[in-house]
Design a protein around this motif. Sequence first.
Motif, PDB file in Angstrom:
ATOM      1  N   HIS A 177     -16.825   4.066   3.114  1.00 10.28           N
ATOM      2  CA  HIS A 177     -16.199   2.799   3.496  1.00 10.28           C
ATOM      3  C   HIS A 177     -16.278   1.860   2.296  1.00 10.28           C
ATOM      4  O   HIS A 177     -17.364   1.582   1.782  1.00 10.28           O
ATOM      5  CB  HIS A 177     -16.925   2.160   4.679  1.00 10.28           C
ATOM      6  CG  HIS A 177     -17.069   3.073   5.844  1.00 10.28           C
ATOM      7  ND1 HIS A 177     -16.031   3.354   6.701  1.00 10.28           N
ATOM      8  CD2 HIS A 177     -18.128   3.800   6.275  1.00 10.28           C
ATOM      9  CE1 HIS A 177     -16.453   4.198   7.625  1.00 10.28           C
ATOM     10  NE2 HIS A 177     -17.722   4.488   7.377  1.00 10.28           N
ATOM     11  N   GLU A 235      -3.982   4.248  -0.960  1.00  7.16           N
ATOM     12  CA  GLU A 235      -2.700   3.700  -0.519  1.00  7.16           C
ATOM     13  C   GLU A 235      -2.886   2.426   0.306  1.00  7.16           C
ATOM     14  O   GLU A 235      -2.108   1.484   0.181  1.00  7.16           O
ATOM     15  CB  GLU A 235      -1.905   4.746   0.281  1.00  7.16           C
ATOM     16  CG  GLU A 235      -1.358   5.850  -0.592  1.00  7.16           C
ATOM     17  CD  GLU A 235      -0.473   5.313  -1.715  1.00  7.16           C
ATOM     18  OE1 GLU A 235       0.368   4.431  -1.473  1.00  7.16           O
ATOM     19  OE2 GLU A 235      -0.643   5.793  -2.854  1.00  7.16           O
ATOM     20  N   ARG A 236      -3.917   2.386   1.132  1.00  8.34           N
ATOM     21  CA  ARG A 236      -4.192   1.171   1.921  1.00  8.34           C
ATOM     22  C   ARG A 236      -4.631   0.024   1.020  1.00  8.34           C
ATOM     23  O   ARG A 236      -4.266  -1.124   1.243  1.00  8.34           O
ATOM     24  CB  ARG A 236      -5.243   1.457   2.997  1.00  8.34           C
ATOM     25  CG  ARG A 236      -4.648   2.341   4.112  1.00  8.34           C
ATOM     26  CD  ARG A 236      -5.509   2.429   5.332  1.00  8.34           C
ATOM     27  NE  ARG A 236      -5.706   1.106   5.921  1.00  8.34           N
ATOM     28  CZ  ARG A 236      -6.872   0.691   6.427  1.00  8.34           C
ATOM     29  NH1 ARG A 236      -7.917   1.478   6.421  1.00  8.34           N
ATOM     30  NH2 ARG A 236      -6.979  -0.503   6.945  1.00  8.34           N
ATOM     31  N   HIS A 286      -7.191   6.471  -8.689  1.00  8.18           N
ATOM     32  CA  HIS A 286      -7.316   7.689  -7.884  1.00  8.18           C
ATOM     33  C   HIS A 286      -6.741   8.866  -8.666  1.00  8.18           C
ATOM     34  O   HIS A 286      -5.561   8.911  -8.976  1.00  8.18           O
ATOM     35  CB  HIS A 286      -6.584   7.516  -6.555  1.00  8.18           C
ATOM     36  CG  HIS A 286      -6.639   8.721  -5.681  1.00  8.18           C
ATOM     37  ND1 HIS A 286      -7.814   9.198  -5.168  1.00  8.18           N
ATOM     38  CD2 HIS A 286      -5.674   9.558  -5.244  1.00  8.18           C
ATOM     39  CE1 HIS A 286      -7.567  10.265  -4.441  1.00  8.18           C
ATOM     40  NE2 HIS A 286      -6.271  10.508  -4.474  1.00  8.18           N
ATOM     41  N   GLY A 307      -9.322  11.553  -0.585  1.00 15.21           N
ATOM     42  CA  GLY A 307      -7.995  11.607   0.031  1.00 15.21           C
ATOM     43  C   GLY A 307      -7.134  10.493  -0.541  1.00 15.21           C
ATOM     44  O   GLY A 307      -7.580   9.709  -1.368  1.00 15.21           O
ATOM     45  N   THR A 308      -5.892  10.414  -0.086  1.00 19.03           N
ATOM     46  CA  THR A 308      -4.991   9.386  -0.592  1.00 19.03           C
ATOM     47  C   THR A 308      -4.855   8.187   0.339  1.00 19.03           C
ATOM     48  O   THR A 308      -4.281   7.182  -0.045  1.00 19.03           O
ATOM     49  CB  THR A 308      -3.587   9.969  -0.843  1.00 19.03           C
ATOM     50  OG1 THR A 308      -3.096  10.509   0.381  1.00 19.03           O
ATOM     51  CG2 THR A 308      -3.617  11.028  -1.920  1.00 19.03           C
ATOM     52  N   ASP A 309      -5.381   8.284   1.552  1.00 21.01           N
ATOM     53  CA  ASP A 309      -5.233   7.178   2.499  1.00 21.01           C
ATOM     54  C   ASP A 309      -5.866   5.889   2.002  1.00 21.01           C
ATOM     55  O   ASP A 309      -5.238   4.826   2.047  1.00 21.01           O
ATOM     56  CB  ASP A 309      -5.844   7.538   3.858  1.00 21.01           C
ATOM     57  CG  ASP A 309      -5.040   8.578   4.605  1.00 21.01           C
ATOM     58  OD1 ASP A 309      -3.887   8.840   4.206  1.00 21.01           O
ATOM     59  OD2 ASP A 309      -5.563   9.132   5.582  1.00 21.01           O
ATOM     60  N   ALA A 310      -7.107   5.945   1.546  1.00 17.55           N
ATOM     61  CA  ALA A 310      -7.805   4.738   1.106  1.00 17.55           C
ATOM     62  C   ALA A 310      -7.114   4.088  -0.090  1.00 17.55           C
ATOM     63  O   ALA A 310      -6.874   2.873  -0.077  1.00 17.55           O
ATOM     64  CB  ALA A 310      -9.270   5.044   0.797  1.00 17.55           C
ATOM     65  N   VAL A 349     -11.449  -0.204   3.798  1.00 13.92           N
ATOM     66  CA  VAL A 349     -10.711   1.059   3.871  1.00 13.92           C
ATOM     67  C   VAL A 349     -11.736   2.181   3.975  1.00 13.92           C
ATOM     68  O   VAL A 349     -12.861   2.056   3.489  1.00 13.92           O
ATOM     69  CB  VAL A 349      -9.784   1.287   2.659  1.00 13.92           C
ATOM     70  CG1 VAL A 349      -8.712   0.228   2.600  1.00 13.92           C
ATOM     71  CG2 VAL A 349     -10.559   1.340   1.368  1.00 13.92           C
ATOM     72  N   THR A 350     -11.329   3.261   4.619  1.00 14.58           N
ATOM     73  CA  THR A 350     -12.224   4.401   4.814  1.00 14.58           C
ATOM     74  C   THR A 350     -11.588   5.657   4.234  1.00 14.58           C
ATOM     75  O   THR A 350     -10.398   5.895   4.420  1.00 14.58           O
ATOM     76  CB  THR A 350     -12.498   4.604   6.312  1.00 14.58           C
ATOM     77  OG1 THR A 350     -13.106   3.412   6.824  1.00 14.58           O
ATOM     78  CG2 THR A 350     -13.425   5.781   6.555  1.00 14.58           C
ATOM     79  N   ASP A 351     -12.408   6.413   3.540  1.00 14.14           N
ATOM     80  CA  ASP A 351     -12.006   7.740   3.071  1.00 14.14           C
ATOM     81  C   ASP A 351     -12.567   8.718   4.095  1.00 14.14           C
ATOM     82  O   ASP A 351     -13.754   9.052   4.069  1.00 14.14           O
ATOM     83  CB  ASP A 351     -12.583   8.005   1.684  1.00 14.14           C
ATOM     84  CG  ASP A 351     -12.114   9.320   1.084  1.00 14.14           C
ATOM     85  OD1 ASP A 351     -11.580  10.156   1.832  1.00 14.14           O
ATOM     86  OD2 ASP A 351     -12.292   9.498  -0.127  1.00 14.14           O
ATOM     87  N   PRO A 352     -11.739   9.161   5.051  1.00 12.75           N
ATOM     88  CA  PRO A 352     -12.257   9.989   6.145  1.00 12.75           C
ATOM     89  C   PRO A 352     -12.812  11.337   5.697  1.00 12.75           C
ATOM     90  O   PRO A 352     -13.631  11.924   6.401  1.00 12.75           O
ATOM     91  CB  PRO A 352     -11.050  10.167   7.071  1.00 12.75           C
ATOM     92  CG  PRO A 352      -9.861   9.851   6.245  1.00 12.75           C
ATOM     93  CD  PRO A 352     -10.308   8.940   5.144  1.00 12.75           C
TER      94      PRO A 352
END
Length: 121
Positions: free
Chosen positions: A107, A70-71, A46, A65-68, A99-102
């Motif tokens: 996905h 990190e998950r 990333h 984003g960073t959510d995916a 995981v989803t990158d909103p």
Amino acid sequence: MRARYAAEVTVSDGQRHASLGTVSVRNRRLALLWLRRQALRLANAHGSAVRDASPADVRPVRFHGTDAPERLRFWATDACRQDDAIRTLEAGFPLHFTVTDPAVGLHLTLAGWHTAPATPL
């Protein structure tokens, strides 16, 4: 014939679906090891280039984003998650982790499953 396992990383935007890479291995531990490697490679890439790619590795994905990432990293490094994953495969059930990158609705799914041994002719 020994049991075999397959693993795959896929990406979807809700309408289109693509495989980023697959592998077929001789046991569930190798399938999980490959999935963990892919999850960490994708998470660690990333914002930077992937440098340690081998021919068996999946193509990189650009997360917005960073959510995916990190998950993915959490799933790959958390002992409880890995214990659950190996028990799922051991019980003969397919393993799925998405995981989803909103930001863009992307996905990414890590999947592993037992494949039936080939039957002799």
